[in-house]
Motif scaffolding. Structure first.
Motif, PDB file in Angstrom:
ATOM      1  N   HIS A 140      14.082  -4.783  -4.492  1.00 45.32           N
ATOM      2  CA  HIS A 140      15.005  -3.636  -4.544  1.00 45.32           C
ATOM      3  C   HIS A 140      14.927  -2.778  -3.274  1.00 45.32           C
ATOM      4  CE1 HIS A 140      11.098  -2.056  -5.712  1.00 45.32           C
ATOM      5  NE2 HIS A 140      11.535  -0.896  -5.265  1.00 45.32           N
ATOM      6  N   ILE A 141      13.884  -2.967  -2.465  1.00 44.87           N
ATOM      7  CA  ILE A 141      13.731  -2.116  -1.278  1.00 44.87           C
ATOM      8  C   ILE A 141      14.736  -2.548  -0.205  1.00 44.87           C
ATOM      9  CG2 ILE A 141      12.148  -1.266   0.506  1.00 44.87           C
ATOM     10  CD1 ILE A 141       9.822  -2.142  -1.286  1.00 44.87           C
ATOM     11  N   PRO A 142      15.634  -1.634   0.226  1.00 44.46           N
ATOM     12  CA  PRO A 142      16.600  -2.010   1.266  1.00 44.46           C
ATOM     13  C   PRO A 142      15.892  -2.345   2.572  1.00 44.46           C
ATOM     14  CG  PRO A 142      17.110   0.161   0.326  1.00 44.46           C
ATOM     15  CD  PRO A 142      15.782  -0.245  -0.215  1.00 44.46           C
ATOM     16  N   ILE A 143      16.365  -3.402   3.217  1.00 49.18           N
ATOM     17  CA  ILE A 143      15.790  -3.798   4.514  1.00 49.18           C
ATOM     18  C   ILE A 143      16.875  -3.776   5.583  1.00 49.18           C
ATOM     19  CG2 ILE A 143      14.717  -5.691   5.812  1.00 49.18           C
ATOM     20  CD1 ILE A 143      13.294  -6.560   3.307  1.00 49.18           C
ATOM     21  N   ILE A 144      16.587  -3.046   6.649  1.00 44.61           N
ATOM     22  CA  ILE A 144      17.487  -3.053   7.808  1.00 44.61           C
ATOM     23  C   ILE A 144      16.843  -3.906   8.885  1.00 44.61           C
ATOM     24  CG2 ILE A 144      18.592  -1.680   9.618  1.00 44.61           C
ATOM     25  CD1 ILE A 144      18.510   0.714   7.757  1.00 44.61           C
ATOM     26  N   ILE A 145      17.492  -4.995   9.238  1.00 45.57           N
ATOM     27  CA  ILE A 145      17.009  -5.791  10.369  1.00 45.57           C
ATOM     28  C   ILE A 145      17.393  -5.040  11.637  1.00 45.57           C
ATOM     29  CG2 ILE A 145      17.250  -7.969  11.626  1.00 45.57           C
ATOM     30  CD1 ILE A 145      16.048  -8.741   9.101  1.00 45.57           C
ATOM     31  N   PHE A 146      16.406  -4.812  12.491  1.00 46.41           N
ATOM     32  CA  PHE A 146      16.615  -3.981  13.675  1.00 46.41           C
ATOM     33  C   PHE A 146      16.090  -4.778  14.863  1.00 46.41           C
ATOM     34  CE2 PHE A 146      15.135  -0.099  16.147  1.00 46.41           C
ATOM     35  CZ  PHE A 146      16.409   0.269  16.509  1.00 46.41           C
ATOM     36  N   THR A 147      17.018  -5.364  15.622  1.00 45.19           N
ATOM     37  CA  THR A 147      16.556  -6.355  16.589  1.00 45.19           C
ATOM     38  C   THR A 147      17.334  -6.357  17.889  1.00 45.19           C
ATOM     39  OG1 THR A 147      16.303  -8.727  16.958  1.00 45.19           O
ATOM     40  CG2 THR A 147      18.078  -8.058  15.510  1.00 45.19           C
ATOM     41  N   ALA A 148      16.678  -6.830  18.918  1.00 41.53           N
ATOM     42  CA  ALA A 148      17.340  -6.945  20.214  1.00 41.53           C
ATOM     43  C   ALA A 148      18.090  -8.260  20.321  1.00 41.53           C
ATOM     44  CB  ALA A 148      16.309  -6.858  21.328  1.00 41.53           C
ATOM     45  N   ARG A 149      17.854  -9.158  19.367  1.00 48.78           N
ATOM     46  CA  ARG A 149      18.560 -10.442  19.407  1.00 48.78           C
ATOM     47  C   ARG A 149      20.001 -10.231  18.988  1.00 48.78           C
ATOM     48  NH1 ARG A 149      15.273 -14.652  15.966  1.00 48.78           N
ATOM     49  NH2 ARG A 149      13.136 -14.104  16.466  1.00 48.78           N
ATOM     50  N   ALA A 150      20.906 -10.376  19.948  1.00 50.19           N
ATOM     51  CA  ALA A 150      22.291 -10.008  19.653  1.00 50.19           C
ATOM     52  C   ALA A 150      23.205 -11.215  19.485  1.00 50.19           C
ATOM     53  CB  ALA A 150      22.819  -9.098  20.746  1.00 50.19           C
TER      54      ALA A 150
ATOM     55  N   ALA B 266       0.805  -1.218   0.000  1.00 47.94           N
ATOM     56  CA  ALA B 266       0.000   0.000   0.000  1.00 47.94           C
ATOM     57  C   ALA B 266       0.842   1.274   0.000  1.00 47.94           C
ATOM     58  CB  ALA B 266      -0.943   0.001   1.205  1.00 47.94           C
ATOM     59  N   GLU B 267       1.943   1.254   0.733  1.00 39.37           N
ATOM     60  CA  GLU B 267       2.708   2.495   0.947  1.00 39.37           C
ATOM     61  C   GLU B 267       3.911   2.637   0.013  1.00 39.37           C
ATOM     62  OE1 GLU B 267       2.082   4.845   3.343  1.00 39.37           O
ATOM     63  OE2 GLU B 267       0.523   3.869   4.548  1.00 39.37           O
ATOM     64  N   LYS B 268       4.327   1.543  -0.593  1.00 35.67           N
ATOM     65  CA  LYS B 268       5.518   1.560  -1.453  1.00 35.67           C
ATOM     66  C   LYS B 268       6.690   2.288  -0.800  1.00 35.67           C
ATOM     67  CE  LYS B 268       3.248   0.118  -5.359  1.00 35.67           C
ATOM     68  NZ  LYS B 268       2.156  -0.447  -4.562  1.00 35.67           N
ATOM     69  N   PRO B 269       7.151   1.786   0.339  1.00 30.15           N
ATOM     70  CA  PRO B 269       8.242   2.483   1.042  1.00 30.15           C
ATOM     71  C   PRO B 269       9.561   2.395   0.272  1.00 30.15           C
ATOM     72  CG  PRO B 269       7.848   0.352   2.055  1.00 30.15           C
ATOM     73  CD  PRO B 269       6.775   0.532   1.015  1.00 30.15           C
ATOM     74  N   ASP B 270      10.474   3.330   0.566  1.00 28.33           N
ATOM     75  CA  ASP B 270      11.798   3.313  -0.054  1.00 28.33           C
ATOM     76  C   ASP B 270      12.776   2.485   0.761  1.00 28.33           C
ATOM     77  OD1 ASP B 270      11.438   5.342  -2.275  1.00 28.33           O
ATOM     78  OD2 ASP B 270      10.726   6.459  -0.523  1.00 28.33           O
ATOM     79  N   LEU B 271      12.425   2.234   2.023  1.00 25.04           N
ATOM     80  CA  LEU B 271      13.309   1.455   2.896  1.00 25.04           C
ATOM     81  C   LEU B 271      12.460   0.866   4.022  1.00 25.04           C
ATOM     82  CD1 LEU B 271      16.837   2.473   4.025  1.00 25.04           C
ATOM     83  CD2 LEU B 271      15.233   1.848   5.807  1.00 25.04           C
ATOM     84  N   ILE B 272      12.887  -0.284   4.528  1.00 25.61           N
ATOM     85  CA  ILE B 272      12.122  -0.925   5.607  1.00 25.61           C
ATOM     86  C   ILE B 272      13.030  -1.174   6.807  1.00 25.61           C
ATOM     87  CG2 ILE B 272      10.735  -2.931   6.278  1.00 25.61           C
ATOM     88  CD1 ILE B 272      10.204  -3.320   3.215  1.00 25.61           C
ATOM     89  N   ILE B 273      12.553  -0.771   7.984  1.00 20.44           N
ATOM     90  CA  ILE B 273      13.246  -1.108   9.220  1.00 20.44           C
ATOM     91  C   ILE B 273      12.434  -2.227   9.865  1.00 20.44           C
ATOM     92  CG2 ILE B 273      13.909  -0.290  11.516  1.00 20.44           C
ATOM     93  CD1 ILE B 273      14.154   2.511  10.294  1.00 20.44           C
ATOM     94  N   LEU B 274      13.091  -3.389  10.040  1.00 17.87           N
ATOM     95  CA  LEU B 274      12.332  -4.594  10.372  1.00 17.87           C
ATOM     96  C   LEU B 274      12.816  -5.252  11.664  1.00 17.87           C
ATOM     97  CD1 LEU B 274      10.230  -6.681   9.254  1.00 17.87           C
ATOM     98  CD2 LEU B 274      12.139  -7.765   8.055  1.00 17.87           C
ATOM     99  N   ASP B 275      11.913  -5.348  12.614  1.00 24.56           N
ATOM    100  CA  ASP B 275      12.196  -6.092  13.842  1.00 24.56           C
ATOM    101  C   ASP B 275      12.052  -7.585  13.539  1.00 24.56           C
ATOM    102  OD1 ASP B 275      12.611  -6.731  16.489  1.00 24.56           O
ATOM    103  OD2 ASP B 275      10.535  -6.399  17.088  1.00 24.56           O
ATOM    104  N   LEU B 276      12.641  -8.451  14.371  1.00 23.11           N
ATOM    105  CA  LEU B 276      12.556  -9.887  14.088  1.00 23.11           C
ATOM    106  C   LEU B 276      11.415 -10.583  14.811  1.00 23.11           C
ATOM    107  CD1 LEU B 276      16.285 -11.041  13.969  1.00 23.11           C
ATOM    108  CD2 LEU B 276      14.712 -10.689  12.068  1.00 23.11           C
ATOM    109  N   MET B 277      11.271 -10.260  16.093  1.00 23.84           N
ATOM    110  CA  MET B 277      10.246 -10.958  16.869  1.00 23.84           C
ATOM    111  C   MET B 277       8.893 -10.280  16.667  1.00 23.84           C
ATOM    112  SD  MET B 277      12.133 -12.167  20.337  1.00 23.84           S
ATOM    113  CE  MET B 277      13.495 -11.044  20.331  1.00 23.84           C
ATOM    114  N   LEU B 278       8.223 -10.700  15.625  1.00 20.33           N
ATOM    115  CA  LEU B 278       6.955 -10.062  15.267  1.00 20.33           C
ATOM    116  C   LEU B 278       5.802 -11.038  15.412  1.00 20.33           C
ATOM    117  CD1 LEU B 278       7.981  -8.276  11.954  1.00 20.33           C
ATOM    118  CD2 LEU B 278       7.494  -7.175  14.143  1.00 20.33           C
ATOM    119  N   PRO B 279       4.626 -10.543  15.775  1.00 17.99           N
ATOM    120  CA  PRO B 279       3.448 -11.410  15.771  1.00 17.99           C
ATOM    121  C   PRO B 279       3.074 -11.802  14.331  1.00 17.99           C
ATOM    122  CG  PRO B 279       3.036  -9.330  16.955  1.00 17.99           C
ATOM    123  CD  PRO B 279       4.330  -9.187  16.241  1.00 17.99           C
ATOM    124  N   LYS B 280       2.323 -12.845  14.239  1.00 18.40           N
ATOM    125  CA  LYS B 280       1.770 -13.367  12.970  1.00 18.40           C
ATOM    126  C   LYS B 280       2.828 -13.929  12.012  1.00 18.40           C
ATOM    127  CE  LYS B 280      -2.439 -10.751  13.235  1.00 18.40           C
ATOM    128  NZ  LYS B 280      -3.209  -9.638  12.717  1.00 18.40           N
TER     129      LYS B 280
END
Ligand SMILES: Nc1ncnc2c1ncn2[C@@H]1O[C@H](COP(=O)(O)OP(=O)(O)OP(=O)(O)O)[C@@H](O)[C@H]1O
Ligand SMILES: [Mg+2]
Lengths: 126, 297
Positions: free
Chosen positions: A76-86, A44-58
Motif C-alpha cells: 500500500h505504500i506509494p513508491i515514486i521512482i526517481f531516476t536519472a535514467r530517462a 523499521a520506519e514504516k514510511p508513508d511514501l518512498i522516493i526510490l532511485d534506480l541505480m542502487l548498490p546491493k
C-alpha cells in the motif's frame, strides 16, 4: 502527525537537499543509501511514501520496488521512482514493477512535491 | 665473261633487308606487346588500388559516422552528468532564499539571486546543447498528443508578463477565444514559443511584442513579432543556423549561445510545419510558423 517519507538514493548530496526540502514542506524524512538498507528502513520506519532511485548498490531499485509491491504488508505504500535514467522504456518498466509514479532527475522540487501530495492525499485530486 | 652478281646479289640484299625489317618489326611488335602487357598490368593495379581506396573511403565514412555518434553520445552523457550537480546547487540556493536553511541578510539574498540566475543560465545552456545533440542524432522523440495551441501560447505569454513589466514593454496578444487543437508534442511547442518570445524581449528596447495564434483550414498559424533592432538582410538567411549571432553583442543584456532558433527550426521541422522570418533593421522582426493540425494529413 507528519507523514514520513523514505528517501532511497546513493547520492548523499541529493538525499540531504531533498530531506531539507521535505522537512520544510512539513514531512518527516528517513534516508537509505542502498537497496538492502531501503528494505530494512521500510520495516523499521514504516514510511508513508518512498522516493526510490534506480541505480542502487546491493539491490537494484526495480527489485526493491518489486519486492515491496509483492509484499502484502507494504504494497500500500506509494513508491515514486526517481531516476536519472530517462530512456522512454524505463517508465514502462517502472509501471510493470508496480511503481505509483515515475519522475526523472534532475531534481525539480515543485514537480516532486506535487506528486507526493497527490499520492498521499488522493482525495484532493480534481 | 664476267660473272656479275648483278640482280642475284641485289635480290639477296633485298631479302636481307626485308628480313632485318621483319625482325625489327617483330621486335617492335614484341615491345608493343610487352608494353601493352605492362599497361594492362598497370591498369589492373590501378583498378585494385581504386578498390582499396574505395574501401578505405567507405571505412573512413563509417568511422566519421561513428565519431559523430560518439560526439553526440558524449554530449548526451556529459550534459546529463552536469545537470545532476547543478540542480542540487540550484536547490540549495533556492532553499537559502526561501529561508528554509536559516535567515540571510538582504545583501546575501541579493548575491544568492545572482547565483540562481547564473545557475539557471548554465542549465539552459546545457539543456540546449543536449537538445541540439539529440536533434542532430535523430534521437529526439516527440510525445504526440492533442494540444490546445492557443491555451499553450497563453500560458507561455503569461509567464513573460513579469519581464514585460520590468522592461516596460507591452505584450499584445491575438488569441482566439476558443481551443485550437493540434496533434503535437506539448513541451517542444512550449519551447518554440518561449525561445521566440525570449528573443523578442532580448532584442527589443521600446515598443511592443505581439503574439498571434490563428486558425487556418489545414494548420494553425502563429507569429511572434517585435519592434526591436531587427536583423539585416545579409544576416537574415543565417538566423536558423546554430551559433549564429548578429549585431553588436555588448548591446544585448541577456547573453545567449545562438542555439535557440536552430532548435526552434528543428522542432517545427519534426512537426512537419514551416517557419520563416521577416525583418527590417531598426524597425522590428516577425517570426511566423505554421503547424499542421494533424501531421498525418
Ligand atoms: N527578435 C529578434 N530581433 C533581432 N534579432 C534577432 C531576433 N531573434 C533572433 N535574432 C538574431 O538571431 C540570433 C540567433 O538567435 P538565437 O535565438 O538562435 O540565439 P540567441 O538568442 O543569441 O541565443 P540563445 O537563444 O541560444 O540563448 C540572435 O543572436 C540575434 O542576433
Ligand atoms: Mg534565442
Amino acid at each position: 502527525m507528519a507523514k514520513k517519507i523514505l528517501i532511497v538514493d546513493d547520492e548523499v548530496n541529493i538525499t540531504k537537499v531533498l530531506a531539507s526540502r521535505l522537512n520544510a514542506s512539513g514531512y518527516d524524512s528517513a534516508v537509505a543509501y542502498d537497496g538492502q538498507e531501503a528494505l530494512d528502513k521500510v520495516e523499521a520506519e514504516k514510511p508513508d511514501l518512498i522516493i526510490l532511485d534506480l541505480m542502487l548498490p546491493k539491490i537494484e531499485g526495480y527489485r526493491v520496488c518489486r519486492l515491496l509491491k509483492f509484499d502484502k504488508k507494504y504494497q500500500h505504500i506509494p513508491i515514486i521512482i526517481f531516476t536519472a535514467r530517462a530512456q522512454p522504456y524505463e517508465k514502462t518498466m517502472a509501471e510493470s514493477v508496480g511503481a505509483d509514479a515515475y519522475i526523472t532527475k534532475p531534481f525539480e522540487p515543485d514537480i516532486l512535491l506535487k506528486k507526493i501530495d497527490e499520492l498521499l492525499y488522493p482525495k484532493h485530486e480534481g | 665473261m664476267e660473272i656479275k652478281d648483278g640482280p642475284g646479289e641485289d635480290l639477296v640484299k633485298e631479302i636481307e633487308s626485308l628480313k632485318s625489317k621483319c625482325e625489327k618489326a617483330q621486335a617492335e611488335l614484341k615491345a608493343t606487346k610487352e608494353e601493352l602487357e605492362v599497361q594492362a598490368w598497370g591498369l589492373n593495379k590501378t583498378n585494385e588500388a581504386i578498390k582499396v581506396l574505395y574501401k578505405e573511403l567507405e571505412n573512413k565514412n563509417r568511422e566519421l559516422k561513428k565519431l559523430d555518434d560518439m560526439k553526440n553520445e558524449f554530449i548526451n552523457t556529459v550534459s546529463h552528468e552536469l545537470r545532476t550537480p547543478l540542480t542540487t546547487i540550484r536547490e540549495v540556493i533556492a532553499q537559502f532564499l526561501e529561508g528554509i536553511l536559516g535567515e540571510t541578510t538582504s545583501e546575501q539574498k541579493e548575491f544568492l539571486r545572482i547565483c540562481l540566475e547564473d545557475v539557471d543560465r548554465l542549465k539552459r545552456l546545457i539543456d540546449d546543447l543536449l537538445d541540439t545533440s539529440k536533434l542532430e542524432s535523430g534521437k529526439f522523440s516527440l510525445v504526440m498528443e492533442w494540444v490546445d495551441i492557443a491555451g499553450l501560447a497563453k500560458g507561455v505569454i503569461d509567464s513573460f508578463s513579469p519581464r514585460a513589466r520590468v522592461r516596460n514593454l507591452e505584450i499584445k496578444k491575438d488569441l482566439p477565444g476558443i481551443k485550437l487543437m493540434a496533434y503535437a508534442d506539448r513541451d517542444t511547442i512550449v519551447r518554440v514559443f518561449t525561445n521566440l518570445i525570449a528573443n523578442a524581449f532580448k532584442f527589443t528596447d521600446t515598443g511592443h511584442i505581439e503574439i498571434s495564434v490563428a486558425d487556418k483550414p489545414e494548420y494553425i498559424e502563429c507569429f511572434v513579432s517585435d519592434t526591436g533592432k531587427g536583423i539585416s538582410e545579409e544576416d537574415l538567411p543565417k538566423v536558423f543556423t546554430k551559433f549564429q549571432q548578429f549585431g553588436r553583442r555588448e548591446d544585448v543584456k541577456e547573453k545567449g549561445t545562438g542555439l535557440g532558433l536552430s532548435i526552434v527550426k528543428n522542432i517545427i521541422d519534426l512537426h512537419k510545419g514551416k517557419i520563416w522570418v521577416e525583418s527590417k533593421l531598426n524597425t522590428g522582426t516577425k517570426f511566423t510558423f505554421i503547424l499542421p493540425k494533424s501531421s498525418q494529413g
